[in-house]
Design an enzyme around this catalytic site. Structure first.
Site, PDB file in Angstrom:
ATOM      1  N   ASN A   2      52.294  23.247  -2.685  1.00 49.02           N
ATOM      2  CA  ASN A   2      53.193  22.152  -2.326  1.00 49.02           C
ATOM      3  C   ASN A   2      52.921  21.806  -0.875  1.00 49.02           C
ATOM      4  O   ASN A   2      53.452  22.428   0.043  1.00 49.02           O
ATOM      5  CB  ASN A   2      54.644  22.573  -2.530  1.00 49.02           C
ATOM      6  CG  ASN A   2      54.939  22.852  -3.991  1.00 49.02           C
ATOM      7  OD1 ASN A   2      54.992  21.920  -4.797  1.00 49.02           O
ATOM      8  ND2 ASN A   2      55.066  24.122  -4.342  1.00 49.02           N
ATOM      9  N   GLU A   3      52.048  20.820  -0.719  1.00 49.09           N
ATOM     10  CA  GLU A   3      51.581  20.449   0.609  1.00 49.09           C
ATOM     11  C   GLU A   3      52.601  19.547   1.305  1.00 49.09           C
ATOM     12  O   GLU A   3      53.541  19.072   0.657  1.00 49.09           O
ATOM     13  CB  GLU A   3      50.232  19.718   0.490  1.00 49.09           C
ATOM     14  CG  GLU A   3      49.101  20.545  -0.113  1.00 49.09           C
ATOM     15  CD  GLU A   3      48.560  21.611   0.838  1.00 49.09           C
ATOM     16  OE1 GLU A   3      49.136  21.818   1.919  1.00 49.09           O
ATOM     17  OE2 GLU A   3      47.549  22.251   0.490  1.00 49.09           O
ATOM     18  N   PRO A   4      52.415  19.310   2.629  1.00 53.01           N
ATOM     19  CA  PRO A   4      53.332  18.423   3.338  1.00 53.01           C
ATOM     20  C   PRO A   4      53.552  17.125   2.558  1.00 53.01           C
ATOM     21  O   PRO A   4      52.605  16.521   2.047  1.00 53.01           O
ATOM     22  CB  PRO A   4      52.613  18.156   4.657  1.00 53.01           C
ATOM     23  CG  PRO A   4      51.821  19.402   4.878  1.00 53.01           C
ATOM     24  CD  PRO A   4      51.393  19.871   3.520  1.00 53.01           C
TER      25      PRO A   4
END
Ligand code: F6R
Length: 642
Positions: free
Chosen positions: A170-172
């Protein structure tokens, strides 16, 4: 529950008054201690469920952070009968597309580092599938969520944190309502994985990851971070308000979460960086120096210009009380820092050395420079290396590992072809044509091929020898240690062995140095520097009783990744513009590391550029504090054993 093993952190914070932390933080001395406690907590959950004849449902992570937790769980299984028969596991993520048996797949990882060593039923281990057609991905993700729900939800979730602040993949930008899904991997994350995949081009662009909501649904969460390279993102995750730009901040809203870290990863928390903001401090010279440098840098004022008002207005009145007034304090700290600067890294002969970082005697010292990889010596302390030789000391350089992981296959091909043509030319073929053909074939599927690794090691040896000779050493002063932990451990799992310690002790005993320089650069992405340093620490401990050890000083250097903070520096060696150029030439000898070495980390500059910028920056920082203006400075910290 987990308990801090460090009674207070940092030690000089006597009474904490104000916390900046929005997640419960638990700090251990090192990753080994922390991992042990995490493994014990997981075992507790499993056993509690066992006693109630229930299944334990665990969310698991991959990456370097959980490795020691898994090896601890394996030893609990082997030595304390911990059974995993009632355990279901759900991994956070998998690259997409990727086959299960790819050595970088998380399927492969989990099997290699946990599942095959314990008694878990393989049918109870779930990992998102990276090898299914795109059309099936959506339904697969839904089924993954359903499966977790059908087992009663996650009892526990283990997490690492990426340098982007991601949890899972879950990236930025990830929303807090996200569930299991296909995602695009952030570029920084891809670059971090580039070395594992033998180059950025081979790193998949996508992954299947459980969502933030899935993670937050776990009844208990432990997130871990080990090492200095995580310190910045740890601070953001722990102290910044919740926001999608650092997904780990979502954890602040979880009712049962702990952020477990080691000293190094905790190093940028407010209480560590500026403890006076967090409570009442025990002021000694080290902390005073830290505060004075901080204030001077914050206000952009030279130390000698700081006033009583400056101290009072920035929460440092307590420091002033101890020191009487700003003038006294400024002079004291100015002198302390001034005394770190010297052009004589091996000590200046025939002078009073009471205010110098190194002893005047013996005038000619025996010196060992330990270099974890074959180029760290010149990258991190090339200028000082040159000076030590020029000033007549007996300098030895010890290359601790072969560095064979960091050579491109195309470089190997160049050498093989040279060899082949040279042999043809001179009619002196030592290796058979089949052998050469096999080597070329191995270049296509290079991983694990011993002969290829040997050639890579030889390439780096040649370069290191060239650079050391350039710095003025003859071959008697050049030592290749080829430490076994590096040769055997692979990129991920680097564990110090007895043989490594013995090798280090033998070299120290043979040379009986007055000065030892070692890489205290703990931010290196694969932990090699850390293991190399531990070998030296352990060798020093064991040799402590020897007579010559009383005169042996250990100096730590840093360089390509990150420099010491000014207040941590005990010896600062200024370099002239010419010396900096000479240092650059020494670094250039490491041709295989030029342009784009396989392990550049997230920094895209070449090693010589990083090193020069760091050295120039250290000089600039000294200048801004009010000291003389130098072209560049190499910095060292003296390590004293307690
Ligand atoms: C792993 C995962 C990632 C890692 C993170 C930290 O399954 O989903 O979020 O936990 O990238 O990686 P390391 O531990 O290698 O620093």
């Amino acid at each position: 529950m987990l308990e801090n093993n460090l009674k207070t952190f940092p030690e000089n914070l006597l009474y904490p008054i104000k916390s900046y932390e929005r997640i419960p933080v638990i700090i251990y001395e090192d990753s080994k201690d922390g991992s042990k406690q995490i493994a014990r907590r997981i075992a507790e959950i499993i056993q509690d469920k066992q006693s109630r004849k229930q299944a334990a449902v665990l969310g698991l992570a991959t990456g370097s952070s959980p490795l020691k937790v898994y090896s601890e769980l394996i030893s609990l299984h082997r030595n304390e009968d911990l059974s995993f028969k009632n355990v279901y596991t759900f991994n956070l993520d998998e690259y997409y597309p990727l086959e299960d048996d790819h050595p970088e797949s998380y399927h492969y990882f989990m099997n290699e580092y946990l599942f095959r060593h314990i008694d878990i039923d393989p049918d109870n281990t779930y990992i998102p599938k990276g090898n299914i057609p795109l059309t099936d991905v959506k339904s697969h993700c839904l089924e993954y969520e359903e499966k977790i729900k059908s087992l009663g939800g996650l009892d526990f979730q283990l997490l690492g944190i990426g340098r982007t602040g991601h949890i899972g993949f879950n990236e930025p930008g990830s929303d807090e309502r996200t569930m299991t899904r296909l995602v695009r991997i952030d570029n920084i994350t891809r670059r971090d994985a580039a070395s594992d995949f033998d180059g950025l081009v081979n790193v998949p662009y996508e992954a299947i990851t459980v969502g933030v909501k899935t993670i937050m649904s776990a009844r208990e969460i432990i997130i871990m971070a080990w090492g200095q390279h995580k310190a910045d993102i740890v601070r953001e995750a722990v102290e910044n308000p919740v926001g999608a730009n650092v997904p780990a901040t979502y954890l602040q809203e979880h009712p049962n979460v702990s952020f477990v870290m080691d000293r190094a990863a905790a190093g940028r928390l407010t209480r560590a960086q500026t403890p006076w903001k967090a409570g009442v401090c025990q002021w000694d010279d080290d902390l005073s120096c830290k505060a004075v440098v901080w204030l001077s840098q914050k206000l952009g004022k030279a130390i000698l210009k700081l006033t009583d008002e400056d101290y009072n207005e920035h929460g440092l009145s307590e420091l002033l009380l101890n020191a009487q007034n700003a003038y006294q304090l400024n002079i004291k700290m100015f002198n302390r820092l001034q005394h770190t600067i010297t052009g004589w890294p091996g000590g200046k002969p025939n002078t009073d050395d009471s205010n110098r970082p190194e002893r005047a005697l013996p005038a000619q010292k025996r010196v060992i420079i330990f270099s974890p990889h074959p180029d760290d010596d010149v990258i991190s302390m090339g200028g000082t290396f040159l000076r030590l030789v020029e000033q007549g000391h007996e300098v030895h350089v010890a290359y601790q590992t072969s560095g064979n992981n960091a050579v491109h296959n195309s470089d190997v091909l160049r050498y093989i072809e040279f060899y082949e043509e040279f042999a043809n030319h001179t009619n002196s073929n030592v290796a058979s044509q089949t052998e050469i053909e096999n080597l070329k074939l191995a270049l296509i599927d290079a991983k694990g091929n011993i002969k290829l690794k040997k050639i890579k090691a030889l390439i780096r040896r040649g370069e290191a020898r060239d650079a050391a000779r350039f710095c003025g050493l003859d071959d008697g002063g050049i030592h290749f240690m080829d430490m076994p932990f590096y040769e055997k451990g692979g990129i991920k799992n680097k564990i110090l062995t007895e043989e490594d310690i013995q090798l280090t002790m033998n070299l120290l005993k043979a040379i009986k140095p007055h000065q030892v320089f070692a890489a205290g650069d703990l931010a290196d992405p694969h932990g090699t520097h850390r293991v190399c340093l531990n070998a030296i620490f352990e060798a020093f401990r064991r040799l402590n009783h020897e007579d010559w050890m009383k005169d042996c000083w250990l100096w730590l250097y840093r360089g390509a990744w990150e420099d010491f903070k000014i207040d941590e520096i005990n010896m600062a060696i200024p370099l002239s513009p010419n010396e900096l150029l000479k240092k650059r030439s020494a670094i250039f000898k490491h041709q295989s590391q030029k342009d784009r070495p396989p392990f550049p980390g997230e920094d895209t500059r070449e090693f010589w550029q990083r090193s020069e910028e760091r050295n120039r920056n250290t000089a600039k920082l000294y200048r801004e504090l009010g000291f003389a203006e130098y072209e560049a400075i190499e910095a060292f910290k003296r390590w004293k054993f307690k």
